[in-house]
Design an enzyme around this catalytic site. Sequence first.
Site, PDB file in Angstrom:
ATOM      1  N   HIS A 133       0.432  -1.321  -0.134  1.00  0.00           N
ATOM      2  CA  HIS A 133      -0.265  -0.010   0.124  1.00  0.00           C
ATOM      3  C   HIS A 133       0.589   1.509   0.008  1.00  0.00           C
ATOM      4  CE1 HIS A 133      -3.609   2.565   1.079  1.00  0.00           C
ATOM      5  NE2 HIS A 133      -3.671   2.175   0.904  1.00  0.00           N
ATOM      6  N   ASP A 153      -7.823  -5.364   0.313  1.00  0.00           N
ATOM      7  CA  ASP A 153      -8.316  -6.149  -1.017  1.00  0.00           C
ATOM      8  C   ASP A 153      -7.806  -7.485  -0.610  1.00  0.00           C
ATOM      9  OD1 ASP A 153     -10.335  -4.260  -2.331  1.00  0.00           O
ATOM     10  OD2 ASP A 153      -8.381  -3.510  -3.059  1.00  0.00           O
TER      11      ASP A 153
END
Length: 428
Positions: free
Chosen positions: A307, A364
């Site tokens: 991320h 996700d």
Amino acid sequence: MSETASINLGEKTYELPVITGTENEKAIDISKLRDQTGYITIDSGFKNTGSTKSAITYLDGEQGILKYRGYPIEVLAEKCSFLEVAYLLIYGDLPSQAALDEFQRELSYHALLHEDMKKFYDGFPSKAHPMGQLCSLVSSLTAFSPESLNPNPTQDDINLTVLKLLAKMPTIVSWIHKGSLGEPFIYPQNRLDYVSNFMHMTFGQVTHEIDIDPVVVDAMNKLLILHADHEQNCSTSTVRIVGSSECNLYASISAGISALWGPLHGGANQAVIEMLEKIKDDGGDTDKWIAKAKDKNDNFRLMGFGHRVYKNFDPRAKIIKKACDDILAKLGINDPVLEIAKRLEEAALSDPYFVERKLYPNVDFYSGIIYRALGFPTDMFTVLFALGRLPGWIAQWKEMRENKEPIGRPRQVYVGAVDRDFVEMAKR
Ligand code: ACO
């Protein structure tokens, strides 16, 4: 004395103001830099650049903290409905029961689509990707809401546009799903709450009433809350920058939906399940795929890992992993890809490549497994992300307009050819 930063350019030193946020995060204000020095800054991918001051979402990537309007995500996911969180993001405070009831009533009132919109659905081939359909359909709402086109809308115009978009989005999304199956559209039901109504339109049948399992509604509420905002990410920055040209809300959100589609952003939830399926079909050797992800000559990346801002853990992933176990157990589903996901995560978290680069599962990594358990096809996953992100996008668009932010227009450092002599076509 207020803090400043010094910058030396040639013989001169310039003092730049330092801004401190309410959570004590620091920024050097370079808004006058070019006027004062003739220089600009360069920061590809905006890794160190704040584009705005915002009061909506706070995120600390090192500590793994995420808060909406000051409330920790863990508390909101545990105690609130998605609609309460949507209200919080858009209007700034949690609603009273009366305010929430009124909000729900307004949304029920606007949930229908103009019957002419069905013609757009008819125009899409049955295999059209749902994200392509979603951005077109959201943009097409301008055709039915002329008040949204006013570049200087009144507060009432803005309120109406916001309510219409929030109200119609579940109808648009569920009809995309129905259209892909060739099934008749199911109309909204005013007696149902926002999320139950969405599940009714998505999985309901014209031939008979279906029971909407409260376990499924709970899971959906949680997933939507966890996706509802995430400060200045790729799609949200897109919404703000498009909106900064005084472009209407529907078109700005449609642009955000396009930005979300990519596999490095919201499209990762679809990519994760496709990756897990591929690993399963390949025999389930997770070590082989971890090695591929580390190989710089191989394009493969571990989807759902890494991320831009979380460098410790993604707090949403923690909540989702637990929710995933709970929901699969409650629904009695045994999904073999969950096992592969857990093995991949375990292997990656103890592998120096991932540890050194601070790569952890993101939101996700597990969300797709839940969506699948709830009955959604893979290519709908990113559309569900967009449904969840909608209140955040709206809040961010509204904040940008209310703060009267200038049009977004980055500069560049030109590195192309200088002064070339023009050669006539015949001589080239
Ligand atoms: N698998 C393998 N290696 C990775 C991964 C991954 N998933 N993610 C990053 N890396 C490596 C990079 O190769 C790079 O290695 P290097 O330093 O040896 O060159 C290093 O880690 C840093 O990666 P960057 O791409 O520079 O990090 P950035 O912050 O630009 O990208 C991103 C973040 C796009 C999320 C990236 O981690 C990625 O591609 N992840 C997979 C896609 C994904 O899950 N996206 C969803 C993000 S969550 C969201 O948007 C909702």
